[in-house]
Motif scaffolding. Sequence first.
Motif, PDB file in Angstrom:
ATOM      1  N   GLY A   1      46.304  67.833  52.741  1.00  0.00           N
ATOM      2  CA  GLY A   1      46.274  69.023  51.903  1.00  0.00           C
ATOM      3  C   GLY A   1      44.885  69.616  51.894  1.00  0.00           C
ATOM      4  O   GLY A   1      43.891  68.911  52.099  1.00  0.00           O
ATOM      5  N   GLU A   2      44.809  70.932  51.661  1.00  0.00           N
ATOM      6  CA  GLU A   2      43.513  71.584  51.558  1.00  0.00           C
ATOM      7  C   GLU A   2      42.802  71.114  50.292  1.00  0.00           C
ATOM      8  O   GLU A   2      43.374  70.458  49.435  1.00  0.00           O
ATOM      9  CB  GLU A   2      43.691  73.104  51.510  1.00  0.00           C
ATOM     10  N   ASN A   3      41.516  71.487  50.163  1.00  0.00           N
ATOM     11  CA  ASN A   3      40.805  71.219  48.922  1.00  0.00           C
ATOM     12  C   ASN A   3      41.548  71.890  47.767  1.00  0.00           C
ATOM     13  O   ASN A   3      41.946  73.045  47.868  1.00  0.00           O
ATOM     14  CB  ASN A   3      39.377  71.782  48.984  1.00  0.00           C
ATOM     15  N   GLY A   4      41.710  71.150  46.684  1.00  0.00           N
ATOM     16  CA  GLY A   4      42.414  71.696  45.532  1.00  0.00           C
ATOM     17  C   GLY A   4      43.916  71.616  45.628  1.00  0.00           C
ATOM     18  O   GLY A   4      44.624  72.129  44.756  1.00  0.00           O
ATOM     19  N   ALA A   5      44.432  70.952  46.670  1.00  0.00           N
ATOM     20  CA  ALA A   5      45.886  70.857  46.825  1.00  0.00           C
ATOM     21  C   ALA A   5      46.506  69.860  45.850  1.00  0.00           C
ATOM     22  O   ALA A   5      47.714  69.902  45.616  1.00  0.00           O
ATOM     23  CB  ALA A   5      46.242  70.458  48.253  1.00  0.00           C
ATOM     24  N   GLY A   6      45.690  68.938  45.307  1.00  0.00           N
ATOM     25  CA  GLY A   6      46.210  67.980  44.340  1.00  0.00           C
ATOM     26  C   GLY A   6      46.163  66.538  44.787  1.00  0.00           C
ATOM     27  O   GLY A   6      46.633  65.651  44.061  1.00  0.00           O
ATOM     28  N   LYS A   7      45.585  66.252  45.959  1.00  0.00           N
ATOM     29  CA  LYS A   7      45.560  64.881  46.474  1.00  0.00           C
ATOM     30  C   LYS A   7      44.765  63.949  45.565  1.00  0.00           C
ATOM     31  O   LYS A   7      45.237  62.872  45.191  1.00  0.00           O
ATOM     32  CB  LYS A   7      44.948  64.848  47.881  1.00  0.00           C
ATOM     33  N   SER A   8      43.554  64.362  45.213  1.00  0.00           N
ATOM     34  CA  SER A   8      42.689  63.499  44.402  1.00  0.00           C
ATOM     35  C   SER A   8      43.284  63.253  43.029  1.00  0.00           C
ATOM     36  O   SER A   8      43.224  62.132  42.505  1.00  0.00           O
ATOM     37  CB  SER A   8      41.292  64.124  44.268  1.00  0.00           C
TER      38      SER A   8
ATOM     39  N   GLY B   1      49.280  72.093  44.686  1.00  0.00           N
ATOM     40  CA  GLY B   1      49.819  71.154  43.720  1.00  0.00           C
ATOM     41  C   GLY B   1      51.252  70.734  43.949  1.00  0.00           C
ATOM     42  O   GLY B   1      51.774  69.893  43.205  1.00  0.00           O
ATOM     43  N   ARG B   2      51.907  71.277  44.950  1.00  0.00           N
ATOM     44  CA  ARG B   2      53.304  70.943  45.218  1.00  0.00           C
ATOM     45  C   ARG B   2      53.442  70.208  46.545  1.00  0.00           C
ATOM     46  O   ARG B   2      52.666  70.429  47.476  1.00  0.00           O
ATOM     47  CB  ARG B   2      54.176  72.204  45.241  1.00  0.00           C
ATOM     48  N   LEU B   3      54.451  69.351  46.627  1.00  0.00           N
ATOM     49  CA  LEU B   3      54.794  68.704  47.885  1.00  0.00           C
ATOM     50  C   LEU B   3      55.600  69.705  48.708  1.00  0.00           C
ATOM     51  O   LEU B   3      56.721  70.060  48.350  1.00  0.00           O
ATOM     52  CB  LEU B   3      55.611  67.440  47.627  1.00  0.00           C
ATOM     53  N   VAL B   4      55.013  70.160  49.835  1.00  0.00           N
ATOM     54  CA  VAL B   4      55.656  71.223  50.605  1.00  0.00           C
ATOM     55  C   VAL B   4      56.273  70.726  51.901  1.00  0.00           C
ATOM     56  O   VAL B   4      57.059  71.442  52.525  1.00  0.00           O
ATOM     57  CB  VAL B   4      54.665  72.365  50.925  1.00  0.00           C
ATOM     58  N   ALA B   5      55.935  69.506  52.318  1.00  0.00           N
ATOM     59  CA  ALA B   5      56.493  69.002  53.580  1.00  0.00           C
ATOM     60  C   ALA B   5      56.372  67.490  53.638  1.00  0.00           C
ATOM     61  O   ALA B   5      55.391  66.915  53.165  1.00  0.00           O
ATOM     62  CB  ALA B   5      55.785  69.626  54.779  1.00  0.00           C
ATOM     63  N   GLU B   6      57.391  66.845  54.219  1.00  0.00           N
ATOM     64  CA  GLU B   6      57.346  65.441  54.595  1.00  0.00           C
ATOM     65  C   GLU B   6      57.824  65.361  56.038  1.00  0.00           C
ATOM     66  O   GLU B   6      58.921  65.830  56.351  1.00  0.00           O
ATOM     67  CB  GLU B   6      58.228  64.594  53.685  1.00  0.00           C
TER      68      GLU B   6
ATOM     69  N   THR C   1      47.928  73.867  37.072  1.00  0.00           N
ATOM     70  CA  THR C   1      48.840  72.765  37.366  1.00  0.00           C
ATOM     71  C   THR C   1      48.367  72.103  38.648  1.00  0.00           C
ATOM     72  O   THR C   1      48.562  72.635  39.744  1.00  0.00           O
ATOM     73  CB  THR C   1      50.287  73.264  37.520  1.00  0.00           C
ATOM     74  N   ALA C   2      47.743  70.947  38.513  1.00  0.00           N
ATOM     75  CA  ALA C   2      47.166  70.260  39.672  1.00  0.00           C
ATOM     76  C   ALA C   2      48.234  69.531  40.478  1.00  0.00           C
ATOM     77  O   ALA C   2      48.160  69.472  41.708  1.00  0.00           O
ATOM     78  CB  ALA C   2      46.091  69.279  39.216  1.00  0.00           C
ATOM     79  N   ASN C   3      49.202  68.938  39.783  1.00  0.00           N
ATOM     80  CA  ASN C   3      50.355  68.293  40.426  1.00  0.00           C
ATOM     81  C   ASN C   3      51.616  68.841  39.792  1.00  0.00           C
ATOM     82  O   ASN C   3      51.774  68.806  38.563  1.00  0.00           O
ATOM     83  CB  ASN C   3      50.313  66.774  40.249  1.00  0.00           C
TER      84      ASN C   3
ATOM     85  N   MET D   1      49.756  72.831  55.767  1.00  0.00           N
ATOM     86  CA  MET D   1      48.656  72.756  54.818  1.00  0.00           C
ATOM     87  C   MET D   1      48.269  74.120  54.261  1.00  0.00           C
ATOM     88  O   MET D   1      47.996  74.251  53.066  1.00  0.00           O
ATOM     89  CB  MET D   1      47.438  72.104  55.487  1.00  0.00           C
ATOM     90  N   VAL D   2      48.229  75.138  55.136  1.00  0.00           N
ATOM     91  CA  VAL D   2      47.716  76.444  54.692  1.00  0.00           C
ATOM     92  C   VAL D   2      48.818  77.469  54.483  1.00  0.00           C
ATOM     93  O   VAL D   2      48.557  78.560  53.964  1.00  0.00           O
ATOM     94  CB  VAL D   2      46.669  76.990  55.689  1.00  0.00           C
ATOM     95  N   GLY D   3      50.040  77.167  54.894  1.00  0.00           N
ATOM     96  CA  GLY D   3      51.146  78.087  54.669  1.00  0.00           C
ATOM     97  C   GLY D   3      51.242  79.208  55.674  1.00  0.00           C
ATOM     98  O   GLY D   3      51.936  80.200  55.448  1.00  0.00           O
ATOM     99  N   ARG D   4      50.538  79.075  56.787  1.00  0.00           N
ATOM    100  CA  ARG D   4      50.606  80.081  57.848  1.00  0.00           C
ATOM    101  C   ARG D   4      50.214  79.412  59.156  1.00  0.00           C
ATOM    102  O   ARG D   4      49.719  78.291  59.180  1.00  0.00           O
ATOM    103  CB  ARG D   4      49.643  81.243  57.567  1.00  0.00           C
ATOM    104  N   SER D   5      50.434  80.106  60.248  1.00  0.00           N
ATOM    105  CA  SER D   5      50.082  79.569  61.555  1.00  0.00           C
ATOM    106  C   SER D   5      48.568  79.504  61.702  1.00  0.00           C
ATOM    107  O   SER D   5      47.854  80.448  61.353  1.00  0.00           O
ATOM    108  CB  SER D   5      50.671  80.455  62.658  1.00  0.00           C
TER     109      SER D   5
END
Length: 513
Positions: free
Chosen positions: A43-50, A222-227, A24-26, A242-246
């Motif tokens: 977003g990181e590579n593969g996050a779904g931006k492209s 693939g998910r919108l995690v923050a605005e 699931t890309a998006n 972006m990475v889900g951690r500090s």
Amino acid sequence: MDTIHGPAPVLELSHITKRFGALTANDDISLTLGAGEVLALLGENGAGKSTLMAILFGHYVADGGHIRVHGRPLPPGHPRAALAAGIGMVHQHFALADNLSVLDNILLGTEPLWSPRSRRAAARDRLMAVSRQFGLVVDPDARVATLGVGERQRVEILKALYRGARILILDEPTAVLTPQESEALFGTLAQMVAQGLSIIFISHKLPEVLRVSHRIAVLRHGRLVAELDSRGATQADLASAMVGRSVQAGVRQPTARRGGLVCRLDQVHTAAGRDALRGASLDIASGEIVAVAGVSGNGQAALAGVLSGMVAITRGSVSLQGRPLPRQPAQLVAQGVARIPEDRHGTGVVGDLPVWENAVSEYLRQPGKALARWGLVKRAAARAKARTLCEDFDVRGGGPDAQARSLSGGNMQKLVLGRALGVSDTHTPRLIVAHQPTWGLDIGAVDYVQQRLLAARDAGAAVLLISDDLDEVMLMGDRIAVMHEGHLTPARDAGEWTRQSIGLAMAGAGAGT
């Protein structure tokens, strides 16, 4: 920048979902964009931006959700419909015909190039009007091949504006620009926003994202995690989202001990061409990183090729530990030269071979490695070596038997890095030629690669870092040289350079003093 939102969004992406088989890309992404607003997409590579931008521009059709532009539905899967709706896209890699003029490039696809003189005159007048309106100075009769990188980008933006774009997607717009060209671009964006244009700004450079955007949307898996509102956000906030951690921001770690000379280039020339060396001189010592900055295409590939045995010199000399540099790549590897090539897909790995064969490929002919005998690979020993490499360098993606092409960009780069730094048991490499080692990687993989290079330097290796990323050059380089049209400035201590002086040298203005 001050935004001038209208009463309704100019662009609405609602519940966009896109799947490629089991991936699931998006995943149910909803975003809006206002008039006169800059929305940064991170977003990181593969996050779904492209994938999301490809759906917006009509290259992909979403499996779920819909898009509205100025309140009207956007027909899916039709790039012409996106253009007609006022959506323009400027890709990171420009799509211009070098042999044509600026005007002809802009007219491509809008009307025949052999149209009557009166129509071309009208098109020229319109182009010049758009150019003046947005401060994008350009000569319509100039052949694109003669233009610099910043000028080519202006042409790409003008192509979109000429066709009536009111929503502009900019994909890594400063990746190949000097700092001065980036500043000029930011000024152009401010003018566009002031005139009501809306911009989606895709970049991995967090400082410029915070500077130019009003809002920031972050995708992860693939998910919108923050605005976030840009005014209250920090680089640490963005990196963590972006990475889900500090994630710790990069901190300079200067060398503690610069040792003896390892490699010297003295007035090196290579065969004539756009990316040739023209009298390049450079010294690299053990225990230091010499970083080379420059706009891509100014000789960096030839420099890396010479030191990797892939490009022959026509004049000058290159020495390794006081002796002439061997000409053959296998001899270079035997002498302790490790390479991290620019194109990990094309030259870094053989995609159809398994990970274990790629991991040991450069060392099968080296004496003392016990990986081959009489031309036959000792598969058990080679696979064991590859397993150790994958563990030491955290290469994930199916194990030693997985095809190399199946690895993500970050894991593929770790494989290349591990082969360069970790397979040899006898010594740390004498010289590491790292050409764009973090290109296209996400923030976590970038930090990993950089820390490994620093560790190799601290173990006594001489490191040549060639990078288009000025932030990386200033973070990693103990000494910095700048390349322009095949010439190298003297390498000076990093503290003697500023972003402005490096930018001037990148543009050919002396040595950047």
